[in-house]
Design a protein around this motif. Sequence first.
Motif, mmCIF file in Angstrom:
data_model
loop_
_atom_site.group_PDB
_atom_site.id
_atom_site.type_symbol
_atom_site.label_atom_id
_atom_site.label_comp_id
_atom_site.label_asym_id
_atom_site.label_seq_id
_atom_site.Cartn_x
_atom_site.Cartn_y
_atom_site.Cartn_z
ATOM 1 N N SER A 90 49.342 41.312 28.406
ATOM 2 C CA SER A 90 49.420 41.057 29.851
ATOM 3 C C SER A 90 50.430 42.007 30.513
ATOM 4 C CB SER A 90 49.817 39.599 30.117
ATOM 5 O OG SER A 90 48.731 38.728 29.834
ATOM 6 N N ARG A 93 48.836 45.424 31.039
ATOM 7 C CA ARG A 93 47.873 45.375 32.134
ATOM 8 C C ARG A 93 48.583 45.352 33.487
ATOM 9 N NH1 ARG A 93 43.677 43.154 34.990
ATOM 10 N NH2 ARG A 93 41.748 43.200 34.087
ATOM 11 N N GLU A 94 49.644 44.593 33.540
ATOM 12 C CA GLU A 94 50.401 44.533 34.792
ATOM 13 C C GLU A 94 51.001 45.883 35.159
ATOM 14 O OE1 GLU A 94 53.537 41.589 35.020
ATOM 15 O OE2 GLU A 94 52.015 40.021 34.989
ATOM 16 N N ARG A 98 49.070 46.308 38.456
ATOM 17 C CA ARG A 98 49.911 45.784 39.539
ATOM 18 C C ARG A 98 50.882 46.853 40.034
ATOM 19 N NH1 ARG A 98 52.623 40.155 38.536
ATOM 20 N NH2 ARG A 98 50.415 39.669 38.644
ATOM 21 N N TYR A 118 41.765 46.361 21.673
ATOM 22 C CA TYR A 118 42.204 45.490 22.773
ATOM 23 C C TYR A 118 43.375 46.112 23.532
ATOM 24 C CZ TYR A 118 39.590 41.396 20.950
ATOM 25 O OH TYR A 118 38.623 40.514 20.551
ATOM 26 N N ARG A 121 42.338 48.751 25.935
ATOM 27 C CA ARG A 121 41.686 48.192 27.126
ATOM 28 C C ARG A 121 42.704 47.583 28.093
ATOM 29 N NH1 ARG A 121 36.937 44.363 26.205
ATOM 30 N NH2 ARG A 121 36.702 44.860 28.421
ATOM 31 N N CYS A 122 43.837 47.175 27.557
ATOM 32 C CA CYS A 122 44.859 46.578 28.431
ATOM 33 C C CYS A 122 45.808 47.616 29.014
ATOM 34 C CB CYS A 122 45.642 45.518 27.670
ATOM 35 S SG CYS A 122 44.680 44.015 27.395
ATOM 36 N N VAL A 147 30.566 48.451 23.519
ATOM 37 C CA VAL A 147 30.152 47.519 24.579
ATOM 38 C C VAL A 147 31.344 46.653 24.970
ATOM 39 C CG1 VAL A 147 28.590 45.622 25.193
ATOM 40 C CG2 VAL A 147 27.830 47.391 23.580
ATOM 41 N N TYR A 149 32.308 43.481 28.004
ATOM 42 C CA TYR A 149 31.809 42.672 29.116
ATOM 43 C C TYR A 149 32.726 42.734 30.334
ATOM 44 C CZ TYR A 149 28.371 40.222 26.119
ATOM 45 O OH TYR A 149 27.312 39.900 25.301
ATOM 46 N N GLN A 150 34.031 42.758 30.059
ATOM 47 C CA GLN A 150 34.980 42.532 31.155
ATOM 48 C C GLN A 150 35.414 43.828 31.822
ATOM 49 O OE1 GLN A 150 35.670 42.126 27.952
ATOM 50 N NE2 GLN A 150 35.385 39.937 27.577
ATOM 51 N N PRO A 156 37.658 49.369 35.902
ATOM 52 C CA PRO A 156 37.899 48.111 36.622
ATOM 53 C C PRO A 156 36.632 47.322 36.915
ATOM 54 C CG PRO A 156 38.138 49.991 38.101
ATOM 55 C CD PRO A 156 37.929 50.555 36.719
ATOM 56 N N PRO A 158 33.579 45.031 35.780
ATOM 57 C CA PRO A 158 32.948 44.272 34.691
ATOM 58 C C PRO A 158 31.520 44.769 34.505
ATOM 59 C CG PRO A 158 33.138 42.918 36.668
ATOM 60 C CD PRO A 158 33.800 44.218 36.974
ATOM 61 N N ILE A 159 30.900 44.353 33.423
ATOM 62 C CA ILE A 159 29.598 44.926 33.061
ATOM 63 C C ILE A 159 28.578 44.752 34.187
ATOM 64 C CG2 ILE A 159 28.825 42.842 31.823
ATOM 65 C CD1 ILE A 159 27.638 44.914 29.724
ATOM 66 N N TYR A 160 28.699 43.664 34.954
ATOM 67 C CA TYR A 160 27.694 43.416 35.991
ATOM 68 C C TYR A 160 27.900 44.263 37.239
ATOM 69 C CZ TYR A 160 31.417 40.017 36.933
ATOM 70 O OH TYR A 160 32.637 39.407 37.113
ATOM 71 N N ARG A 161 28.905 45.093 37.248
ATOM 72 C CA ARG A 161 29.061 46.017 38.380
ATOM 73 C C ARG A 161 28.917 47.476 37.953
ATOM 74 N NH1 ARG A 161 31.009 44.074 43.331
ATOM 75 N NH2 ARG A 161 31.686 41.896 43.212
#
Lengths: 163, 548
Positions: A90, A93-94, A98, A118, A121-122, A147, A149-150, A156, A158-161
Amino acid sequence: MGKLIIDGAIVDNQWQRLETDALENGVPAQGKIIVPLAYWQENREALIARGDVAVWLAPGEEPKDLEDDLAALPLVAIHFPAFKDGRGYSYARELRTRYKFDGEVRATGDVLRDQLFYMTRCGFNAFEVRADRNIEEALQGLKDFSVTYQADVNDPRPIYRRA
Amino acid sequence: MYVYQEHDQRLLEERVAQYRDQTRRYLAGELSEDEFLALRLQNGLYIQRYAPMLRISVPYGLLASRQLRRLAHIVRTYDKGFCHVSTRQNIQLNWPSVEEVPDILAELAEVQMHAIQTSGNCIRNITTDEFAGVNPKEIEDPRPWCEIIRQWSTFNPEFAYLPRKFKIAVNAVPDADPALIGVHDIGVQLVHGADGETGFQVWAGGGLGRTPMTGSLIGEFVPWQDLLPYLESILRVYNKYGNRDNKYKARIKILVKALGADKYRELVEQEFAELKDGPMTLTREEVERIQSCFTAPAYQAVDTAALDSKLAEDKAFNRWYHTNTRAHKQAGYRAVTLTLKKTGRIPGDISDEQLEAVADLADQYSFGVLRNSHQQNMVLADVAASDLYDLWKALDALGFATPNLGLITDIVACPGGDLCALANAKSIPVAESIQRRFDNMDYVHDLGPIDLNISGCMNACGHHHIGHIGILGVDKKGKEFYQITLGGRGDRESRVGEKLGPSFESDQITDVVENIIKLYVEKRLENEPFIDTYERIGMEPFKERIYG
C-alpha cells in the motif's frame, strides 16, 4: 556492492541501506546512502546538504511522513522485515498514485521472487533480492502473469477499461 | 454462470505454471517451509493431521455439471473417492499429495476451476445466497456483483499479504441474511436507491472465530459504479492499520472495533475521495456483460396437476416437498436442496460416484447447474414441478433426500479433530451421536426449524456462533470438551449466540442437547420455533435445567 534488479535489469547496487545502529557516529562521508525515516527527520538539512541520500520506510511508517521531502529524494526504499507483512504494497502504491513520486521505489529486506510480480504492480521498480537467493531466477518472478484484472500503478485502467 | 473469456482462461493456465514451479522449488529445497507456507495457503493447500487438505474454489457456490464430473474424476484419481462441501460453499479434498496438487490444478483449469485464494491472508471466495437468482424475495440477482468482486479480488496485488484472512459476502434479500453478511469481514447488501438504481450498503468488521461479532455499517449507500473503489478503500485502510503482531487480533473486526465505525468510515472516505470517479469506476457495459452470463434459463410452462396428485397420495414425497424444496421466482418451478446429512454420513461429504450422479440430475432436471450451500448441502435451483417426483426418487436412492433441511439433524459441522490439524476436538462423532438420538423423523419435524452447528475449534468453520444451538470443541488438559451456545442466528439476521455455561465431556453432549430440546418443548407456545422461544424466555431457564 551487490546486485539488484532495477526496471527489469540486473545492475550493481549503488546505494547502501543503513540501520539506525550504524548511524551512531553519523553518516559515512561519502557514498549513496539510504537512512531510516527518523534519522532523516532529525538531520534533514544536513543530509540534504550532503547529498546522495535517500530514505527507507519500515512497516508503520507511511509515505505521508515524507510528503514534503519527496521532491528532494531520488529514491525511497520500503523495507520488508518479513515478506508476509504487506503494508509496503500500500505504501508503494501511495507513493506513486497519491504523491506522484517518480523516483526509484525500492523493496529491501525479505524480498523474494514470488512476490515481485505483485510488487511491480504496486509501484516498486527496484528490488534488492534477499542475498541468499539467485537474482537471475528471481527476475523470472516479474513475468509470472500476462493477464491482470485490476487497475495498477503501471496501468491505471482495470481490464474493463482497456481497449 | 460466468463464461470465461480467453484472458480468464490464460490467467488460470499461468497460475498453474506458477504454482507448479513453486512446488518444484519447494521440493528441491529452494523455498523454505515458511516461504512455501504462504504460497501454498494462497492456493488452498493446508498440511493437516494426516495429509494435506486442498480447498477448491467454488465462486459463490456455483458448479456446472461438467465441473462436477471433473471433481469426481479428481477425487477418484488423487484422493480417496470423496470430497467435502465447506461452509463457505467451496469443495475440500482431504487426502491429496503435495506433489500432485499442480496436476490437480491443471485438471481443474481445464474446466475453469482453481484453488486461488481459498486460504491464506488474502481475499477469499465471494459467497452469497445459495438461492441467488431464483429467490422470490431478492431485489435482484446478486451473482453478477459477486463475479465483479471476484475478478477485482483475484490476484489483487495490493491485498495478497493482509494482516489476516478476509471474507466478503453479498446479499440481495431485504429483511433476511441468507449469505450471513452480518458475520463477514465485509458484507455487501444490495439496495435500490430512490431513482431505482442499484447501490450497496457496505458493512465491515463482522466475523466469527475467536472474537465473534456482527459488522458495522460503513457505507450507507454506495452507488453501483463505486462498488470496487469503495471496497478497495476499506481494504487499504485495513492493510495499513490492521494488527500484525497478534494473529488473534488481526481481523478487520478488531480494527473496526478499536477505531470505532465513525473513525473507520472517515479513513475509508479519505481513500475513497481519491478513487471516486477514477478509472476503477464500473462501467454499465461491464456490468451488463457480466449480468448477461446470469440470465434466466429457458423455463417452460409447467403442468402442476400431476404434482398435486402425487403430493396427495405419497406422504413421504409430501414431507420431502415441504421440507427440502422451496418457492421459486418462476411459476411452476421449485428450488430443491439435496441434504448431505443422512445419519452416519459425514456432514457435507459426497463421493465420486455421487458427484457424477448429481451431475446427471443437474443436466436432466436443472439446466446443468448445481450450487453448494453454506449449510453444507447442495441445491438444484431450477426444477420444474412436474419433474419433482422423479427427482425425489433419484435423490432418495442416492441418500440425498433425507427430509431434514433446516431441522435439528441437518447439522453443520467442520471436519474437526478427525481430519483437521487445528481442531481441539472431534466434530463428526458428535454430529452423528445427536443425529442418532433424534432418529424419529416425526419428532424432528414436530420440533421445527433448529440450526445446530458444531465447530472443532474456535476458528469456527462449523459456524457454531450462529447456530440456534452451537457446539464448540475445546481442549482442557488434553481432553476433548464441548461448550454450548444458544440463541445464535444465521437466518433472518446474523447474531452471535451466548454461552450456556461450563463445558461438557463428549459423552454428555448429546444428553445436554436433548435436555435443551425437552425444555423448549415444555415452554414453547403453539407453533413457536426454538429460536423464538429462546428469545422470549431467555437463557436462565436453560441454565437452570442443565446445571441446576
